[in-house]
Motif scaffolding. Structure first.
Motif, PDB file in Angstrom:
ATOM      1  N   ARG A   1       2.611 -11.534  -2.850  1.00 45.73           N
ATOM      2  CA  ARG A   1       2.198 -11.259  -3.141  1.00 45.73           C
ATOM      3  C   ARG A   1       2.780  -9.885  -3.553  1.00 45.73           C
ATOM      4  N   LYS A   2       1.908  -9.171  -4.937  1.00 49.84           N
ATOM      5  CA  LYS A   2       3.007  -8.184  -5.528  1.00 49.84           C
ATOM      6  C   LYS A   2       1.623  -7.978  -6.814  1.00 49.84           C
TER       7      LYS A   2
ATOM      8  N   LYS B   1       0.970  -1.185   0.167  1.00 56.41           N
ATOM      9  CA  LYS B   1       0.155  -0.216  -0.246  1.00 56.41           C
ATOM     10  C   LYS B   1       1.134   1.416  -0.024  1.00 56.41           C
ATOM     11  N   GLN B   2       1.822   1.099   0.525  1.00 52.74           N
ATOM     12  CA  GLN B   2       3.011   2.203   0.709  1.00 52.74           C
ATOM     13  C   GLN B   2       3.520   2.363  -0.581  1.00 52.74           C
ATOM     14  N   GLN B   3       3.474   1.718  -1.361  1.00 45.58           N
ATOM     15  CA  GLN B   3       3.521   1.950  -3.462  1.00 45.58           C
ATOM     16  C   GLN B   3       2.984   2.709  -3.623  1.00 45.58           C
TER      17      GLN B   3
ATOM     18  N   ALA C   1      -5.440  -1.251  -7.492  1.00 46.79           N
ATOM     19  CA  ALA C   1      -4.526  -1.823  -8.537  1.00 46.79           C
ATOM     20  C   ALA C   1      -4.567  -3.583  -7.515  1.00 46.79           C
ATOM     21  N   ILE C   2      -3.722  -4.305  -8.409  1.00 44.86           N
ATOM     22  CA  ILE C   2      -4.369  -5.556  -8.656  1.00 44.86           C
ATOM     23  C   ILE C   2      -3.165  -5.902  -7.563  1.00 44.86           C
TER      24      ILE C   2
ATOM     25  N   GLU D   1      -4.160   4.561  -4.876  1.00 42.64           N
ATOM     26  CA  GLU D   1      -4.836   3.628  -5.775  1.00 42.64           C
ATOM     27  C   GLU D   1      -5.918   3.295  -4.295  1.00 42.64           C
ATOM     28  N   VAL D   2      -6.613   2.550  -4.866  1.00 44.60           N
ATOM     29  CA  VAL D   2      -7.500   1.454  -4.159  1.00 44.60           C
ATOM     30  C   VAL D   2      -6.440  -0.084  -4.541  1.00 44.60           C
ATOM     31  N   LEU D   3      -6.123  -0.635  -3.142  1.00 43.64           N
ATOM     32  CA  LEU D   3      -5.661  -1.296  -2.904  1.00 43.64           C
ATOM     33  C   LEU D   3      -6.916  -2.816  -3.035  1.00 43.64           C
TER      34      LEU D   3
END
Length: 867
Positions: A99-100, A16-18, A81-82, A22-24
């Protein structure tokens, strides 16, 4: 505290920090989960249940239904962001799954059909200011369309909204330095459905932009695209490509060129004029209903619908190009059978342009390829039907090659997922057919092997069976054990029989167990091979899509001409504007047939008049007359037929429309200031080749000031600019203005009876009355007010020289107030029944509660019963 954060949530926070903007969507098993602020916001926007994981707010959506929710968030201007699980799932207690973020979906870079409107381009736009120059670029990733232009920074207040109005982007990217620019912010506020993002100014670099564009197009320089190393357009266009690459996380090889355009190539129309003329959307809710687009858009394909919008917003100024379009429209108008056959074939064509984009970006699945095959088959039929009249500039042979490739390789109803199988046709791959034979006919293979062993061993009751533990085995009864051959391998001894296997049986079983995996692997590899072969045709498919869209739009224009009885205008390089029997294309379609009153207009013809002063009452049709001539001019320069009996039109370079009254309170601008701002823009920008329509200039201030301004504006347009002008006014004093280059027109009124009748006919001369009191009566103003207004008017007109002071008499309405019956409004424009019917048709049924529905019905009943 830090030591209370679980490893899973620490992983979430790191990702999320990156992606703070965006909605993560964080994948957990079969769900995408959102936490903290994302969860709170999304639960509110999508009406999802908000739960908690420890102290953290959380909401989630099922993985298989994610596209539905993503589409809703995109419409609300959100970015998503997916974050997927990309590593192997570890054993319990052995750590976290890696996860990424694999993709960022934004309103302007969405690729899936579920996120798109087929008939509208999904543009991503960017603007960049460099000193005295400003560059503006926009791109549709799904189709590969890429355009750019530039203008002087001093004119940004006029040109920025004009360009945004032309392309209507879903998303706009701006440098951070423009966040505090008042002009930019005021413009952005006009487009409330557009998502806006800001990025550091260093992203908009001339050098990196130039390098990015040459890399994308595979060229040493950009001279073939009318760009140099110093072109300001490079800054915004280059960043758009970079933004697309980083968000979609896929290459975009179908974006192979950029079109740099200038105002001189198209009819210039500022955003205010475009809105007032309701070209692609109405003023009320912005929808296509009651717009010019609605009247001409009979397209049958998504590509055609997009091109239709483009033609209306980028009308041509080149006579030869316009006449070329007209010739193709005329082909269909003159042959109705041909028109019907072509349109029937167009019904079978899907979005070839976006299908080509999906192939280029490795997004296409089996059904996409079959849709492409069917579409190209219909396109070849169209070319065959056109015969010698075929105006397509493309070789049909590659289309036939694509059709054969897909028809021979892809099943007619293939799966959309590469993990499901059921994609590749039998006969395309010998190896795949072998493994399918193993999988689908294993019992037959076993039966053949059993017969083979029976013949070899003489054991006629030999059987092959299967158990969960042993798999397949050969069972031989005790009485036949003496015939068991040496190649039988003992598996187990039972009371009545022994169980054996053989190397061949083990091989057959191994093949069966392997067949499922091999089939899926082969189908995936073979499909990717076919799709990669189709990539070589992407440029051809894009050109084909444009040809299909062209045929669709020209046949749509023909359909409109046939349905509405329009004519082909004569287009020439002159200043003439000669229309006989002109009609408003939109109004005519929304009133009973035959009720619209046509009108003529002749400017810049034999008499040399360029200016028409139009007087007459409100509601008599002045605004309709003004707008219809602007729309006729615009339609003509798109290549369409026009609503008239005859039209001879010179090319116009700009169309200006100053009508209506509005304010902008948020910017501190009154109605009159807005009016004067628009008027100033017209006087600064119009040329001799422009068409200007102005309605009620100067009405927002005192009579003396307004009349003076209207007179001066009229003279400036008439004597200085000398453009074609329709100037409607209530200032009858303007009729005293004399010029050989001006003519006076007015709206005809029939006063032969006790009732005033507006004939909606434009005639030569000047109106001597505004009939405002009559219009007030039509609108339902109470009769006592009407009578009092008539008394005041007579007093004013009777004392023209020395205008009296008219005192308000507190007893003037006393007689009316004592009347038994209340003032009725049923004499207005609509009856109670019509008003209630309109309310029913516009009622949002899903948004009201049961008690509200009952109260509404009770109110209707009360109104209709008169109680």
């Amino acid at each position: 505290m830090a030591d209370e954060i679980t490893p899973l949530f620490a992983q979430y926070l790191g990702i999320k920090q990156q992606h703070p903007n965006e909605v993560l969507f964080f994948r957990l098993g079969d769900f995408y989960e959102m936490f903290d602020d994302d969860a709170v916001e999304v639960s509110r926007l999508l009406n999802l249940t908000l739960t908690h994981r420890g102290q953290n707010p959380m909401c989630g959506i099922p993985y298989h239904a994610a596209k539905i929710y993503i589409a809703r968030l995109l419409r609300l201007g959100k970015k998503i962001a997916i974050a997927e699980q990309v590593g192997d799932i570890p054993a319990p207690g052995k750590g976290l799954t890696e996860r990424k973020v694999i993709e960022i979906i934004t309103p302007g870079t969405a690729l899936e059909s579920e996120y798109l409107d087929g008939g509208i381009n999904n543009f991503l736009a960017s603007l960049c200011v460099r000193g005295k120059e400003t560059g503006f670029s926009f791109i549709d990733v799904t189709t590969g369309e890429f355009k750019a232009t530039s203008f002087e920074t001093a004119s940004i207040q006029e040109n920025f909204p004009k360009e945004l109005g032309r392309c209507s982007p879903r998303e706009l990217i701006l440098p951070e330095s423009l966040r505090s620019n008042r002009i930019i912010q005021d413009t952005v506020a006009l487009f409330d459905s557009m998502a806006v993002s800001y990025y550091p100014d260093w992203n908009f670099s001339l050098d990196s932009g130039y390098e990015r564009l040459t890399e994308q197009f595979g060229t040493a320089n950009l001279r073939s695209f009318s760009l140099t190393e110093n072109s300001v357009e490079v800054m915004s266009a280059g960043f758009l490509l970079d933004y697309v690459s980083k968000t979609t996380n896929v290459s975009s090889p179908h974006i192979k060129s950029i079109q740099v355009y200038k105002d001189s190539e198209y009819v210039v129309m500022d955003d205010s004029s475009r809105r007032n003329l309701e070209i692609t959307g109405n003023l009320r809710d912005g929808s296509q209903q009651f717009s010019l687009l609605e009247c001409v858009n009979y397209t049958r394909t998504a590509m055609g619908s997009r091109m239709m919008r483009k033609w209306l917003t980028f009308a041509l100024t080149d006579v030869n190009a316009i006449i070329s379009r007209q010739n193709h429209v005329e082909l269909f108008v003159n042959d109705r059978t041909l028109l019907r056959r072509i349109r029937d074939q167009l019904d079978g064509i899907l979005d070839v342009e976006r299908l080509a984009g999906r192939i280029a970006m490795d997004k296409a699945h089996g059904k996409d390829l079959q849709a492409l095959r069917a579409s190209l088959s219909c396109w070849l039929n169209i070319q065959s039907i056109l015969g010698d009249s075929n105006f397509a500039l493309i070789n049909p042979e590659p289309a036939a090659e694509i059709i054969d490739l897909i028809a021979n390789s892809i099943m007619e109803d293939p799966a959309t997922s590469l993990t499901d199988g059921g994609i590749i046709k039998s006969g395309w791959s010998e190896e795949l057919d072998h493994w399918r034979q193993v999988h689908d006919n294993f019992n037959q293979v076993l039966d053949e092997y059993v017969e083979e062993e029976k013949q070899a061993t003489g054991i006629q009751n030999l059987k092959i069976k299967k158990s969960g533990n042993m798999g397949y085995f050969i069972e031989v009864s005790k009485g036949k054990l003496d015939k068991v051959p040496s190649h039988f391998i003992m598996r187990r001894t039972l009371v009545n029989a022994d169980r054996y296997t053989t190397e061949k049986l083990q091989e057959l079983e191994s093949n069966l167990n392997e067949s499922d995996t091999r089939i899926l692997e082969l189908e995936r590899d073979l499909f990717l091979e076919v799709r990669n072969r189709l990539k070589a045709f992407v440029a051809y498919l894009q050109q084909t899509a444009r040809e299909i869209a062209y045929a669709d739009v020209t046949s749509s224009f023909a359909e409109a001409a046939v349905r509405h009885n329009w004519v082909r205008p004569v287009i020439e390089e002159s200043l003439v504007f000669d229309v006989k029997g002109g009609r408003h294309p939109v109004v005519e379609q929304h009133i009973p047939q035959g009720e619209f009153v046509p009108n003529d207009l002749n400017l810049c013809s034999e008499d040399g008049c360029t200016f028409a002063l139009i007087t007459g009452p409100n509601m008599a049709g002045k605004s309709t007359f003004l707008r219809q001539n602007a729309l006729i001019s615009l339609l003509a320069q798109t290549g369409s037929y026009v609503p008239a009996l005859y039209a001879r039109l010179g090319i116009v370079d700009r169309i200006f429309c100053r009508v209506g009254a509005s304010d902008n309170l948020a910017k501190g601008e009154s109605t009159f200031l807005v009016e004067m701002t628009e008027t100033a823009h017209i006087l600064r920008s119009a040329t001799e080749k422009s068409l200007v329509i102005m309605d009620e200039v100067g009405r927002g201030t005192s009579t003396e000031d307004g009349l003076s301004i209207a007179w001066a504006v009229s003279e400036y347009l008439l004597e200085r600019i000398k453009c074609k002008t329709l100037f409607a006014t209530h200032y009858h004093e303007l009729t005293r203005m004399e010029s050989d280059r001006a003519k006076k027109l007015c709206m005809a009124v029939d006063e032969s009876t006790s009732e005033v009748v507006f004939l909606r006919k434009v005639i030569s001369g000047s109106s001597q009355n505004s009939y405002g009191i009559h219009v007030a009566r039509l609108a339902g103003v109470p009769e006592p007010v009407i009578k009092r207004a008539q008394m005041i008017l007579e007093k004013i007109q009777g004392e023209a020289e020395d205008k009296p002071v008219i005192n308000a008499d507190e007893h003037v309405f006393e007689e009316e107030k004592s009347a038994a019956a209340p003032v009725s409004f049923t004499g207005g424009l609509f009856s109670d029944e019509e008003l209630i019917l309109d309310e029913i048709l516009s009622l949002e049924v899903d948004s009201i509660t049961p008690i509200q529905a009952l109260q509404t019905i009770a109110r209707w009943k009360h109104s209709l019963s008169g109680r």
